[in-house]
Write a protein that holds these residues in place. Structure first.
Motif, mmCIF file in Angstrom:
data_model
loop_
_atom_site.group_PDB
_atom_site.id
_atom_site.type_symbol
_atom_site.label_atom_id
_atom_site.label_comp_id
_atom_site.label_asym_id
_atom_site.label_seq_id
_atom_site.Cartn_x
_atom_site.Cartn_y
_atom_site.Cartn_z
ATOM 1 N N THR A 87 0.800 -1.229 0.000
ATOM 2 C CA THR A 87 0.000 0.000 0.000
ATOM 3 C C THR A 87 0.832 1.279 0.000
ATOM 4 N N HIS A 88 2.094 1.208 0.395
ATOM 5 C CA HIS A 88 2.949 2.405 0.397
ATOM 6 C C HIS A 88 3.684 2.602 -0.928
ATOM 7 N N LEU A 89 3.565 1.643 -1.830
ATOM 8 C CA LEU A 89 4.243 1.733 -3.128
ATOM 9 C C LEU A 89 3.478 2.681 -4.050
ATOM 10 N N PRO A 90 4.173 3.254 -5.044
ATOM 11 C CA PRO A 90 3.482 4.074 -6.048
ATOM 12 C C PRO A 90 2.357 3.267 -6.723
ATOM 13 N N GLN A 91 1.289 3.937 -7.056
ATOM 14 C CA GLN A 91 0.095 3.290 -7.622
ATOM 15 C C GLN A 91 0.395 2.398 -8.831
ATOM 16 N N LYS A 117 12.756 -0.943 -10.548
ATOM 17 C CA LYS A 117 14.150 -0.493 -10.561
ATOM 18 C C LYS A 117 14.227 0.995 -10.893
ATOM 19 N N GLY A 118 13.392 1.451 -11.802
ATOM 20 C CA GLY A 118 13.346 2.871 -12.131
ATOM 21 C C GLY A 118 12.921 3.714 -10.941
ATOM 22 N N TYR A 119 11.958 3.214 -10.180
ATOM 23 C CA TYR A 119 11.536 3.941 -8.976
ATOM 24 C C TYR A 119 12.665 4.014 -7.951
ATOM 25 N N VAL A 120 13.437 2.959 -7.827
ATOM 26 C CA VAL A 120 14.575 2.991 -6.897
ATOM 27 C C VAL A 120 15.566 4.058 -7.346
ATOM 28 N N ARG A 121 15.866 4.087 -8.609
ATOM 29 C CA ARG A 121 16.857 5.051 -9.118
ATOM 30 C C ARG A 121 16.380 6.493 -8.995
ATOM 31 N N ARG A 122 15.063 6.696 -8.969
ATOM 32 C CA ARG A 122 14.505 8.049 -8.794
ATOM 33 C C ARG A 122 14.093 8.309 -7.348
ATOM 34 N N ASN A 123 14.498 7.432 -6.445
ATOM 35 C CA ASN A 123 14.170 7.517 -5.010
ATOM 36 C C ASN A 123 12.669 7.465 -4.735
ATOM 37 N N GLY A 124 11.931 6.750 -5.574
ATOM 38 C CA GLY A 124 10.493 6.590 -5.368
ATOM 39 C C GLY A 124 10.158 5.432 -4.444
ATOM 40 N N ILE A 125 11.050 4.436 -4.396
ATOM 41 C CA ILE A 125 10.941 3.339 -3.434
ATOM 42 C C ILE A 125 12.349 3.016 -2.958
ATOM 43 N N SER A 126 12.426 2.331 -1.844
ATOM 44 C CA SER A 126 13.736 1.977 -1.282
ATOM 45 C C SER A 126 14.295 0.721 -1.958
ATOM 46 N N GLU A 127 15.580 0.524 -1.780
ATOM 47 C CA GLU A 127 16.214 -0.694 -2.288
ATOM 48 C C GLU A 127 15.622 -1.916 -1.583
ATOM 49 N N PHE A 128 15.289 -1.763 -0.303
ATOM 50 C CA PHE A 128 14.644 -2.854 0.439
ATOM 51 C C PHE A 128 13.327 -3.243 -0.233
#
Length: 87
Positions: free
Chosen positions: A22-26, A59-70
């Motif tokens: 639920t905390h991830l981008p839509q 992976k794109g969200y991680v690189r844009r700091n949209g989600i954590s590596e975890f």
């Protein structure tokens, strides 16, 4: 009747890993929900295709700091069966 080689009787993702999306981008939530629906049909070919999209998008969200590596690694573990990964 011959069994369809593209349909699996086994679960397509790891139900034992508890992970709250639920905390991830839509868009990622929607892809995960699609994977969970595809899992019900056992269609591993479509599941694999959709998981590839999820992997690239996450992976794109991680690189844009949209989600954590975890979060990325949890997605790979639960939905891709990938337990050792680097970004």
């Amino acid at each position: 009747m011959e069994k369809d080689p593209f349909i699996s009787d086994e679960p397509l993702y790891d139900y034992s890993i508890e992970y709250d999306i639920t905390h991830l981008p839509q868009p990622l939530q929607e892809l995960i929900k699609e994977l969970e629906e595809i899992d019900k049909t056992g269609d591993w070919l479509t599941y694999d295709y959709k998981f590839s999209i999820l992997d690239v998008d996450a992976k794109g969200y991680v690189r844009r700091n949209g989600i954590s590596e975890f979060d990325y690694k949890q997605i790979l573990k639960k939905y891709g069966g990938i337990y050792d990964c680097d970004i």
